[in-house]
Structure formats: C-alpha cells, structure tokens
Design an enzyme around this catalytic site. Structure first.
Site, short mmCIF file in Angstrom:
data_model
loop_
_atom_site.label_atom_id
_atom_site.label_comp_id
_atom_site.label_asym_id
_atom_site.label_seq_id
_atom_site.Cartn_x
_atom_site.Cartn_y
_atom_site.Cartn_z
N ALA A 48 0.83 -1.21 0.00
CA ALA A 48 0.00 0.00 0.00
C ALA A 48 0.87 1.25 0.00
O ALA A 48 0.53 2.25 -0.63
CB ALA A 48 -0.91 0.00 1.22
N LYS A 130 -7.55 -11.05 -8.52
CA LYS A 130 -6.18 -10.54 -8.67
C LYS A 130 -5.30 -11.34 -7.72
O LYS A 130 -5.28 -11.11 -6.51
CB LYS A 130 -6.10 -9.04 -8.39
CG LYS A 130 -4.70 -8.51 -8.69
CD LYS A 130 -4.65 -7.02 -8.78
CE LYS A 130 -3.34 -6.50 -9.35
NZ LYS A 130 -2.13 -7.15 -8.88
N CYS A 441 4.04 -18.07 33.39
CA CYS A 441 4.00 -17.68 34.80
C CYS A 441 3.90 -18.97 35.60
O CYS A 441 3.06 -19.83 35.30
CB CYS A 441 2.79 -16.80 35.05
SG CYS A 441 2.33 -16.73 36.79
N CYS A 448 -2.37 -16.84 40.45
CA CYS A 448 -2.29 -15.79 39.44
C CYS A 448 -3.68 -15.40 38.94
O CYS A 448 -4.38 -16.20 38.30
CB CYS A 448 -1.43 -16.26 38.27
SG CYS A 448 -1.25 -14.99 37.00
S1 IVH Z 1 -4.13 -9.22 -16.41
C1 IVH Z 1 -2.54 -6.47 -19.69
N1 IVH Z 1 -5.28 -10.64 -14.54
O1 IVH Z 1 -1.28 -8.10 -11.60
C2 IVH Z 1 -3.09 -7.02 -18.44
N2 IVH Z 1 -3.18 -9.66 -14.05
O2 IVH Z 1 -0.79 -5.23 -11.77
C3 IVH Z 1 -2.19 -7.99 -17.80
N3 IVH Z 1 -2.36 -10.20 -11.78
O3 IVH Z 1 1.42 -8.27 -13.82
C4 IVH Z 1 -2.56 -8.45 -16.48
N4 IVH Z 1 -4.04 -11.46 -11.21
O4 IVH Z 1 1.05 -10.19 -12.09
C5 IVH Z 1 -4.22 -9.89 -14.87
N5 IVH Z 1 -6.42 -11.99 -13.02
C6 IVH Z 1 -5.36 -11.23 -13.34
C7 IVH Z 1 -4.29 -11.02 -12.43
C8 IVH Z 1 -3.22 -10.21 -12.83
C9 IVH Z 1 -2.89 -10.96 -10.83
C10 IVH Z 1 -1.09 -9.47 -11.65
C11 IVH Z 1 -0.11 -9.74 -12.75
C12 IVH Z 1 0.13 -8.41 -13.38
C13 IVH Z 1 -0.22 -7.47 -12.25
C14 IVH Z 1 -0.66 -6.14 -12.78
#
Ligand code: IVH
Length: 689
Positions: A48, A130, A441, A448
């Site tokens: 983050a 993701k 402890c 205790c």
């Molecule tokens: S698509 C052109 N789909 O996120 C688009 N990426 O921030 C290419 N990632 O390099 C990426 N899950 O390592 C895509 N379901 C998903 C994903 C994903 C994880 C990662 C991947 C990418 C990064 C981008």
C-alpha cells in the site's frame, strides 16, 4: 491515510519542495522499493505504501508533464531481470494494470470504456481474481511446453523454464489433437496459504529464514537457480491472459480464452464471472471480499476486463497499462505505525505473550492499537524495538500481528524489549521450558489472577459451558473482589452478590442466574473442554467423550488407555494425567457435579446399534458414487469418525480410483481396505458385539 506514510523526517522538506524535487525524491524512493520487491524479494514497505508513492508520482507527472523523464518508473513495468538467469525477450510485452481503490475509480473506468467504444448500453465484463503472486509467460510450441519466463521489466524477463517444469499442475503437453503452432499463456504463479505455512514450518525447524508472505515465498522458490529446490516447494499456477498466438482457433473473448485453456488442461481459477455493467462489478467485488479469507490462496483484489477481444483492441493501451482492464484492489491489510511500548499478557495457561502497544492505525477496515508479538524469540528474530516503525497486518478476524520492523526508520533511542522475570500480575517467577518457545508464569491459576480469569472465561465461553452474560467484564470484577476462585464457585453465586457488581440491574442478574442454571444441562464433551486442560481443544474433548463412558473413567484412565483415543498422543495424554493428578482439579469436578452440572449418561454416540461406532476411517482416491462430503456424512451418521491420515489407530481405509500414498500406508500397517460398496454394506449391517 496516505499522508501517514510520509513520516516526520520527510514532511518538513516536503513543504518546501518544488514539484521537480518532489518528483526526483519519489523516483528515488520508488526505485529503491521496486528493487527490494522485484529483485531482492525482500520488500521494505507494505504494498500500500509503494502504491501510494507511485500514485503520487503519477499524479504529479500528470499535472506537470514537463517533469516526465525517460527513466521515470511510471513509464515502465517492473523490476530489472536478475543477471543469473538467461534473458527472454517477450514476443508481446507483459504489461501491468491500473489500480482502482474505490467506487468512484470503477465508475470512472466504466465511463471511459463506454466513451471510448461509443457504447450506449452497459458493457460486458469478465472478472478474475487478482492473484498475489508472480506473472509468468508459458510458451507452448506445437502443444509442447517449451519455455517459461518471468515478467522482468515487461519486455525482457528471466528464463525459469526448468523451475516452472517442476509445477505439477502445469501441463507439459496440451490436451488437444490440433495444438496451436505457438501459444504464450499468461498467468500467475503462487503458493497456497497451507503450503506457505508448512514451508515456513520446515524453514523454522531447519533454522532457515522464514518467508514474510506467500508471494515472497513463491518468488523465492521460483528464483532458485537450482530447480531441485523449486521442486520441493508447492507452487501453483492460474492462467488469466494471452501473449503471442499462432493457431487455427482464435478465442473471441476473455471468457472464450479461459474456457479454451481449461479444455487444454491449463489451470484456470474457478472464481470468475462474466457480468454486464459497473454495478455488477461492484457486487462481485463485495462477494469476493467476504470470501477472501476462506480462499486457499491470497488475492489483493479483483480484475475487471472488457470481455470481447474486439473491444479490448479498440480501446488499446496507455503507456504501461491497458485501457480495457483495471484492478480493483482491496483496502490494505498492512499499514505502518510505531511501537509505543511492549507489554506482556498472561493467558489462561500462564503463557506470557508480548504485545506491542501501537500508535492507532487503520488497517484491514479497523483501527488497530495492539498487535501480538507471539514470543520473545519472535521479537528477537524480527528485531522489533520500542520506538520502531513497523508494518502491521490484519487479515480477516485474526489477531493483528507485527510483520516487520523498518530498520532504516529506527530512532536512535529505540529500546530493546526485555522479558520480565516476574509475572506482572501475581509476581511469580516466569519460567521457560527448554523445548518450548513460550515463557509461562509459574504461579498457577490459584495464585495468578490473570490465569484464574482466563480459565473462568474459557469455562463460561460459548463452545464450553455457554453461560450467557458471564463474560470478561463480570469475571474480572468477581475475581478482583475475590467473590469467586474456581468454576465451581460460579454456581454458588446469588442475586445479592451479583447486584453488587457495576452496572448490574435486577433483570440482568436474574438473566445470569437463569443462564447458569440452564448451562448445568450440558454434554460430556463440552464439560471436558470447559475444564481448560492444556492441549485439550474442542475436537480432542469430543473424542474423549466418545471414548469414555463417563468423567470418572476419564479421571482414572492410565496413559495406555488414553493413548487408545484417536486424537490423543503422548503430549495430550501427559497433560490429562497431570491435570487429574491434582486433587484440586478433581475436587472442582466433584463440586460442579454436586451443584447440578450433568450430561446424558449414555450419550447418543454410545448407541450400540451404530455399525461404525468407535471406528476411525480414512478416505482416499475418488469413490465411484459418493463425493468426499457424502462419504464422510455416511460414516459419521453411522457413528464413525473420518481422519485425514492413516495411522495404527485407523480402523479402515476406504479407497477409490487413484488412491495414493494413504493406500500404501494402509497396506504397510495391515489396515483393512474397503471399496465404496463394502462401506455401504458395512453401514447397513449390525455391528459385531
Ligand atoms: S491481467 C494487460 N489478470 O497483476 C493485463 N493480471 O498489476 C495484464 N495479476 O502483472 C494483467 N491477477 O502479475 C491480470 N487476473 C489477473 C491477475 C493479474 C494478478 C497481476 C499480474 C500483473 C499485475 C498487474
């Protein structure tokens, strides 16, 4: 919250800085973090914070395009390829994704896409998770796995073919008669949470460094020059994209692509969807967020992609990312704060847990002010000092923990934690057994108050005696005013005594008395669990209750008899023997029974008409008709228990197709092996007496 990341030393010159100097400073910071993350696999800060720095630089460059330099990190995709692996040029660049963090970001993305396509109606999107792993390109030539490469800087990656070959779920040959001449599969390599936990356990026992999280573990495992090491690490792969393709069949949409992959035997995650319109995107996001902790792997958001490839093509790319896709990230589960102090807490078994008192920080949706440090060794290993800036993680409803300390932000006066030698509650000596990481402890629960309170709270808790209204606050007062000492004393409480407690009205006193009364009618399993015997959790308590006719039999059992119980090994047996060797504990049990605590004498499981009573079964392979769940339910309904692994205590192994090591183990130990139909027959039979 982002401002919190820029802590005191920087903030002063930030006020004075010009956009140009700030941009330079950001680039330097980002490059330093990117190197630590991508190359050294040892991130200095939570994702983050990196994201916040990146966003600030992007915003700054947007407002001042003249500041954009050739080498600015916003203009390229990732880290630098490691020199040790040979380099692979990607046929189609492996780009990155733009991030969205809130509803407005997603609405704006949807609007831009609609405008770009000149669409009147809602757009069709494919949604993926993701994955929090590493992007990989798998190359298949004429259907045969030929090469694998990491993303690297997006244009050139590292050749990790031999390492990828060790991932068993990745097919070495595609499942088709007519393979494409060339196929570049894009996806993520990751490590499942359970595999990560056992890897770290192995690292610990071998005296090696533990990995901070599954992503780092996956990266560390993939970047091994020796693929034998990689093969010992359980890595997985999920496909989500495509690079170069030379084939007769061309998928027309993202959904088509994933279906095709599935048919070719390429792993695709089951959690995905095709929906229409931004509202549907957001509702998928909320659903997945709720499911997140129960998933076997870590994700840090979801990815929305326009489904039709023709529309994707029309929208195209802008610098490092596509216009047709966006990652909708979850709120950070890690954040930075400072350690104000380190104190110790005393648990119900006397375990001393160091706890970091933190400057309040918002993480994973709540404000966190305390985090567990587990034990002294952990503090030393992570080198956490009072005054340090630390990253704190909170995932789901687990207790927040301190992940790491940021050494380069350590103030000169940071203080090392020293484990007290005396219990802060009762003043007894704190002792540490040689084979245990945990200090305790030595006062015991009688002396205790912390242990007493913990034991009483456990006794009354929902899964134990389930006494409504008897919670931490009430127990705290009752013990502090010395009105109760043992669990048995709880049942001697009367309205007059209860009414002397803070904020106690007649109605609530009456409710508590009623709850105490109804808790007396319980089960043997709950009662055993409620006693708070070390190492006797809910499952062990249930097992003991099944195995012993009554509490007296358990109290007088010897080691040999105890070891006959499925869930009981030497450690649990020793703990039970120790507990009941203490006359005080036996007296408390007697007093509880005398005050009316009772359970069905022959509990339902002692029904001798159940054919699998007292038997432990292990399932292996796939059965012809029954799913694993149904088979387990059948066994349990018939009084049996299902265990995960084969041991001397296993009564039967039920084996189906593709049965593996469990079947071998059963043969080795001479344990009878049943087919599904033999199991069914057994369940319909009358048990042997
Ligand atoms: S698509 C052109 N789909 O996120 C688009 N990426 O921030 C290419 N990632 O390099 C990426 N899950 O390592 C895509 N379901 C998903 C994903 C994903 C994880 C990662 C991947 C990418 C990064 C981008």
């Amino acid at each position: 919250m982002q401002d919190d990341f820029f802590t005191a030393p920087e903030s002063a010159d930030r006020l004075l800085s010009t956009p140009a100097s700030r941009a330079a400073q950001l680039r330097q910071e980002i490059n330093r973090h990117a190197h630590a993350y991508y190359v050294a696999d040892a991130p200095l800060v939570p994702d983050a914070e990196y994201d916040a720095l990146f966003l600030e630089l992007q915003t700054l460059e947007l407002a001042h395009p003249e500041l954009i330099t050739k080498d600015t990190p916003t203009q390229r995709v990732g880290g630098v390829a490691l020199p040790e692996f040979s380099q692979v040029q990607h046929a189609v660049p492996m780009l990155s994704l733009n991030n969205g963090f809130d509803v407005a970001d997603i609405m704006a993305f949807d609007k831009r896409a609609k405008d770009g396509l000149g669409a009147q109606e809602e757009l069709e999107y494919a949604i993926d998770l993701k994955f929090d792993g590493l992007a990989i390109n798998l190359r298949y030539i004429d259907g045969v796995f030929a090469q694998a490469a990491t993303r690297g800087d997006g244009y050139t990656g590292e050749d990790v073919t031999e390492n990828i070959r060790t991932i068993r779920s990745i097919p070495l040959r595609l499942n088709t008669e007519h393979p494409p001449a060339l196929l570049d599969v894009r996806g993520e390599v990751l490590m499942f949470k359970a595999d990560f936990d056992s890897l770290n356990q192995r690292q610990r026992s071998a005296g090696n460094k533990e990995f901070a999280n599954p992503r780092n573990a996956a990266a560390g495992s993939l970047r091994q020059l020796d693929s034998k090491i990689t093969s010992q690490r359980s890595l997985r792969f999920f496909a989500y994209g495509i690079g170069a393709l030379e084939a007769d069949y061309l998928p027309l949409s993202h959904r088509d692509l994933l279906d095709w992959y599935r048919s070719l035997g390429i792993p695709v995650c089951e959690e995905n969807a095709v929906v229409r319109g931004a509202d549907a995107l957001l509702s998928f996001y909320t659903q997945i967020q709720q499911k997140r902790t129960s998933l076997a792997y870590e994700i840090d958001g979801v990815v929305y992609k326009i489904n039709a490839f023709s529309a994707q093509e029309k929208l195209g790319f802008v610098s490092r990312a596509p216009r047709f896709a966006i990652a909708h990230k979850f709120p950070a589960q890690e954040a930075l704060t400072t350690v104000l102090d380190i104190e110790v807490q005393v648990g119900r078994t006397g375990a001393i847990t160091p706890v970091a008192r933190l400057a309040p920080v918002f993480v994973g949706g709540v404000t966190v002010t305390n985090a567990t440090l587990h034990n002294e060794e952990e503090i030393q290993r992570k080198d956490i000092r009072i005054g340090d800036t630390v990253s704190v993680r909170r995932a789901g409803d687990v207790i927040p923990e301190v992940v790491a300390s940021l050494i380069d932000r350590r103030p000169a006066n940071a203080a090392v934690f020293v484990m007290p030698s005396l219990c802060p509650i009762c003043g007894s000596l704190i002792v540490k057994l040689e084979d245990e990481a945990i200090a305790r402890c030595s006062g015991g629960w009688l002396k205790c108050a912390a242990q007493k309170k913990g034991a009483l709270f456990h006794f009354a808790s929902r899964k134990a005696m389930n006494i409504d209204g008897v919670g931490e606050q009430l127990i705290e007062q009752l013990v502090d005013k010395q009105l109760i000492t043992t669990a048995a004393d709880l049942y001697q409480l009367d309205a007059v005594t209860l009414l002397t407690m803070d904020r106690m009205a007649e109605k609530s006193a009456a409710n508590i008395l009623a709850a105490l009364e109804s808790s007396k009618s319980t089960s043997l399993a709950r009662f055993i669990y409620a006693l708070g015997i070390r190492h006797v959790g809910e499952t062990t308590a249930k097992d003991l209750a099944l195995s012993f006719a009554d509490i007296d039999a358990l109290m007088t059992a010897n080691e040999e008899r105890l070891l006959n119980v499925t869930e009981v090994g030497p450690v649990v047996a020793k703990s039970l023997l120790q507990f009941f060797a203490d006359q005080q504990n036996v007296d408390i049990v007697r007093q509880l029974i005398a005050s009316g605590v009772h359970w069905p004498k022959v509990n339902q499981f002692n029904d001798t008409s159940l054919p699998l009573l007292g038997k432990t079964l292990v399932l292996t392979g796939s059965l012809p008709n029954l799913s694993r769940e149904l088979a387990s339910a059948l066994i349990e309904k018939n009084g049996g228990k299902v265990a995960g692994s084969v041991s001397k205590k296993t009564s039967y192994v039920v084996a189906g197709d593709d049965a593996g090591s469990k079947l071998l183990k059963a043969r080795e130990l001479n344990i009878p092996v049943l087919t599904e139909s033999e199991l069914q027959q057994l369940c319909n039979s009358i048990p042997e007496q």
